[in-house]
Design a protein around this motif. Structure first.
Motif, mmCIF file in Angstrom:
data_model
loop_
_atom_site.group_PDB
_atom_site.id
_atom_site.type_symbol
_atom_site.label_atom_id
_atom_site.label_comp_id
_atom_site.label_asym_id
_atom_site.label_seq_id
_atom_site.Cartn_x
_atom_site.Cartn_y
_atom_site.Cartn_z
ATOM 1 N N GLU A 67 0.850 -1.200 0.000
ATOM 2 C CA GLU A 67 0.000 0.000 0.000
ATOM 3 C C GLU A 67 0.880 1.243 0.000
ATOM 4 O O GLU A 67 1.910 1.289 0.667
ATOM 5 C CB GLU A 67 -0.915 -0.003 1.214
ATOM 6 C CG GLU A 67 -1.876 1.174 1.244
ATOM 7 C CD GLU A 67 -2.879 1.091 2.380
ATOM 8 O OE1 GLU A 67 -4.023 0.702 2.109
ATOM 9 O OE2 GLU A 67 -2.507 1.408 3.533
ATOM 10 N N ASN A 69 0.405 5.686 -0.039
ATOM 11 C CA ASN A 69 -0.469 6.850 -0.077
ATOM 12 C C ASN A 69 0.378 8.109 -0.157
ATOM 13 O O ASN A 69 1.275 8.325 0.649
ATOM 14 C CB ASN A 69 -1.421 6.904 1.123
ATOM 15 C CG ASN A 69 -0.716 7.136 2.434
ATOM 16 O OD1 ASN A 69 0.153 6.363 2.801
ATOM 17 N ND2 ASN A 69 -1.088 8.179 3.134
ATOM 18 N N SER A 74 -6.125 8.893 -0.816
ATOM 19 C CA SER A 74 -6.007 7.705 -1.667
ATOM 20 C C SER A 74 -4.912 6.781 -1.174
ATOM 21 O O SER A 74 -3.744 7.177 -1.102
ATOM 22 C CB SER A 74 -5.702 8.115 -3.120
ATOM 23 O OG SER A 74 -6.745 8.883 -3.653
ATOM 24 N N TYR A 75 -5.301 5.561 -0.837
ATOM 25 C CA TYR A 75 -4.372 4.523 -0.410
ATOM 26 C C TYR A 75 -4.393 3.442 -1.487
ATOM 27 O O TYR A 75 -5.301 2.619 -1.537
ATOM 28 C CB TYR A 75 -4.782 3.962 0.951
ATOM 29 C CG TYR A 75 -4.677 4.986 2.061
ATOM 30 C CD1 TYR A 75 -3.590 4.982 2.920
ATOM 31 C CD2 TYR A 75 -5.651 5.963 2.226
ATOM 32 C CE1 TYR A 75 -3.482 5.924 3.936
ATOM 33 C CE2 TYR A 75 -5.549 6.915 3.229
ATOM 34 C CZ TYR A 75 -4.464 6.891 4.075
ATOM 35 O OH TYR A 75 -4.362 7.840 5.072
ATOM 36 N N THR A 88 -7.953 1.041 -4.717
ATOM 37 C CA THR A 88 -7.559 2.228 -3.961
ATOM 38 C C THR A 88 -8.614 2.484 -2.902
ATOM 39 O O THR A 88 -9.801 2.573 -3.213
ATOM 40 C CB THR A 88 -7.432 3.472 -4.870
ATOM 41 O OG1 THR A 88 -6.409 3.243 -5.833
ATOM 42 C CG2 THR A 88 -7.084 4.713 -4.059
ATOM 43 N N HIS A 90 -10.418 4.938 -0.302
ATOM 44 C CA HIS A 90 -10.696 6.368 -0.117
ATOM 45 C C HIS A 90 -11.465 6.527 1.200
ATOM 46 O O HIS A 90 -12.693 6.697 1.198
ATOM 47 C CB HIS A 90 -11.536 6.925 -1.276
ATOM 48 C CG HIS A 90 -10.863 6.855 -2.601
ATOM 49 N ND1 HIS A 90 -9.777 7.623 -2.927
ATOM 50 C CD2 HIS A 90 -11.133 6.107 -3.703
ATOM 51 C CE1 HIS A 90 -9.405 7.370 -4.178
ATOM 52 N NE2 HIS A 90 -10.203 6.440 -4.661
#
Length: 146
Positions: A67, A69, A74-75, A88, A90
Motif C-alpha cells: 500500500e 499513499n 487515496s491509499y 484504492t 478512499h
C-alpha cells in the motif's frame, strides 16, 4: 448479503490476490483523468468503480498487498508478487475504488468523467465531464464541454 445482491470476483495480474465486491452495482463508476491516476495506471485514463468499504473483501492473499499513499485521500494497493494493481481505498469518502479491469465480470457502465480538466485523451461519449469532482464528493461540481 440479500438475494438481490451479486458478487463479482477479481484478482491481481498473477492471481495471488483475489477480491470480491458485493452489491447490485457500484456506488459510482466512470473515468478519472487526473495526473495521479494516469501515472498509477500507466494509461491516459483510469476506469473506476466505487464501492462502499464494506462491499469489498480481499478473499485471498491479504499478506501480499502493498500500500502507498501520497496523501490522506487515496491509499493505492497492489500485489507484491506481480505488481498488479488491485484497488484504492478512499477512507474520507467511505469508498473503495476497484479498477474496472480488476473485476472483469462486473458490467461496467461509465457514468461520468472526473478531473476532465487534466485530460490528455479527450473522449466524446456524451457523459458529464467534471472539471474535478462532483460537489457531493467535495469537488466544484463544475462541468466542462466535450
Amino acid at each position: 448479503m440479500s438475494a438481490a445482491e451479486k458478487t463479482y470476483e477479481g484478482q491481481c495480474y498473477c492471481g495471488a490476490v483475489k477480491i470480491a465486491v458485493t452489491g447490485e452495482s457500484a456506488a459510482g463508476e466512470g473515468y478519472c483523468h487526473c495526473k495521479s491516476c494516469r501515472s498509477w495506471s500507466a494509461g491516459p485514463v483510469n476506469a473506476f468503480t466505487l464501492w462502499p468499504e464494506d462491499s469489498v473483501q480481499v478473499t485471498q492473499g491479504q499478506e501480499l498487498i502493498g500500500e502507498y499513499n501520497a496523501n490522506d485521500r487515496s491509499y493505492r494497493q497492489w500485489c507484491t508478487a506481480c505488481g498488479g494493481h488491485v484497488l484504492t481505498r478512499h477512507p474520507h469518502w467511505g469508498l473503495t475504488d476497484v479498477y474496472a479491469a480488476t473485476i472483469p465480470s462486473y458490467p461496467f457502465e461509465a457514468g461520468v468523467h472526473a478531473n476532465y480538466e487534466s485530460t490528455v485523451l479527450p473522449m466524446k461519449d456524451g457523459l458529464p465531464k467534471f472539471k474535478d469532482f462532483p460537489a457531493e464528493l467535495g469537488g466544484s461540481g463544475e462541468l466542462l464541454p466535450e
